[in-house]
Design an enzyme around this catalytic site. Structure first.
Site, PDB file in Angstrom:
ATOM      1  N   ARG A 168       0.840  -1.208   0.000  1.00  0.00           N
ATOM      2  CA  ARG A 168       0.000   0.000   0.000  1.00  0.00           C
ATOM      3  C   ARG A 168       0.872   1.254   0.000  1.00  0.00           C
ATOM      4  NH1 ARG A 168      -1.365   3.027   4.210  1.00  0.00           N
ATOM      5  NH2 ARG A 168      -0.523   1.510   5.674  1.00  0.00           N
ATOM      6  N   HIS A 199       2.556 -10.536  15.051  1.00  0.00           N
ATOM      7  CA  HIS A 199       2.247  -9.117  14.884  1.00  0.00           C
ATOM      8  C   HIS A 199       1.839  -8.529  16.239  1.00  0.00           C
ATOM      9  CE1 HIS A 199       1.752  -8.688  10.322  1.00  0.00           C
ATOM     10  NE2 HIS A 199       2.444  -7.637  10.706  1.00  0.00           N
ATOM     11  N   CYS A 205       6.227  -7.462   6.416  1.00  0.00           N
ATOM     12  CA  CYS A 205       6.135  -8.505   7.454  1.00  0.00           C
ATOM     13  C   CYS A 205       5.804  -9.863   6.844  1.00  0.00           C
ATOM     14  CB  CYS A 205       5.091  -8.133   8.509  1.00  0.00           C
ATOM     15  SG  CYS A 205       5.634  -6.803   9.597  1.00  0.00           S
TER      16      CYS A 205
HETATM   17  N1  PCA Z   1       4.896  -3.895  10.109  1.00  0.00           N
HETATM   18  C1  PCA Z   1       4.756  -3.923   8.666  1.00  0.00           C
HETATM   19  C2  PCA Z   1       6.158  -3.906   8.127  1.00  0.00           C
HETATM   20  C3  PCA Z   1       7.047  -3.639   9.278  1.00  0.00           C
HETATM   21  C4  PCA Z   1       6.199  -3.721  10.471  1.00  0.00           C
HETATM   22  O1  PCA Z   1       6.573  -3.628  11.638  1.00  0.00           O
HETATM   23  C5  PCA Z   1       3.907  -5.075   8.165  1.00  0.00           C
HETATM   24  O2  PCA Z   1       2.990  -5.512   8.881  1.00  0.00           O
HETATM   25  O3  PCA Z   1       4.139  -5.556   7.063  1.00  0.00           O
END
Ligand code: PCA
Length: 207
Positions: A90, A163, A143
């Protein structure tokens, strides 16, 4: 001694901090467990994060890879179950790259499942009073790319992705967050249970 590679991400999207890097650093600094813990903060770059992860895997031959990152807007810790072979950004990454509808790995399988004991870890987190759940999508940004890469970079190792929501000290105004110490605790719990057996939950995931 089993080796665990633990990674967080640096800041991105205009932020000055990323709670995943904070949590990973804090866990590494206070680690007193039985394993060898190798911790590093990865750049929010498709190309460099995956390359660095592969380098670290070659160098340290980890028995487990736990990658973590921020999911801004979430209210719970999400233990990811599936990485998809897709980059669909995005926003541009740290290098200005913004792949759209591209595979993470040309010719790779459509998806790879986490090899961490996801349900076991979620239960441990919940038993510790940390809001958490098993998630079926890590998105299609850096990620997910690192998660997908982690599942092939260290053959035979357990690998997965967690996450985190914003932490209280890093959250932008109005964003949902968990206390910093809870995120640290969450990451430590994942480290402590990475080699546990998976457990079956009656009825499967609720979704
Ligand atoms: N979150 C992003 C990329 C780096 C991060 O900490 C993601 O969820 O892709």
């Amino acid at each position: 001694m089993p080796v665990i590679l633990l990674t967080g991400f640096g800041p991105f999207d205009g932020a000055t901090r990323n709670p995943s890097a904070d949590a990973v650093e804090a866990v590494a600094a206070g680690y007193d467990g039985p394993h060898t813990l190798v911790a590093e903060t990865l750049p929010v770059s498709f190309a460099r994060s995956a390359a660095r992860l592969r380098e670290l895997a070659e160098e340290h031959r980890p028995d487990a890879v736990i990658a973590t990152g921020l999911a801004g807007g979430s209210t719970r810790v999400a233990v990811e179950r599936v990485a998809v072979n897709l980059m669909d950004a995005r926003i541009p990454d740290d290098d200005g790259a913004q792949p759209v509808d591209r595979p993470s790995e040309e010719g790779g399988p459509a998806a790879r499942f986490a090899t961490l004991p996801v349900k076991r870890i979620v239960r441990e987190l919940q038993d510790a009073g940390i809001p958490s759940h098993a998630s079926l999508s890590a998105g299609s940004y850096v990620c997910n790319h690192v998660f997908y890469t982690a599942l092939s970079a260290a053959p035979g190792a357990r690998a997965g992705f967690v996450h985190l929501p914003w932490s209280t000290s890093t959250a932008p105004d109005g964003a949902t967050a968990l206390p910093d110490v809870e995120l640290l605790r969450a990451v430590r719990i994942v480290v402590d249970h990475v080699f546990d057996d998976e457990e079956r939950t009656a009825g499967g995931s609720i979704w």
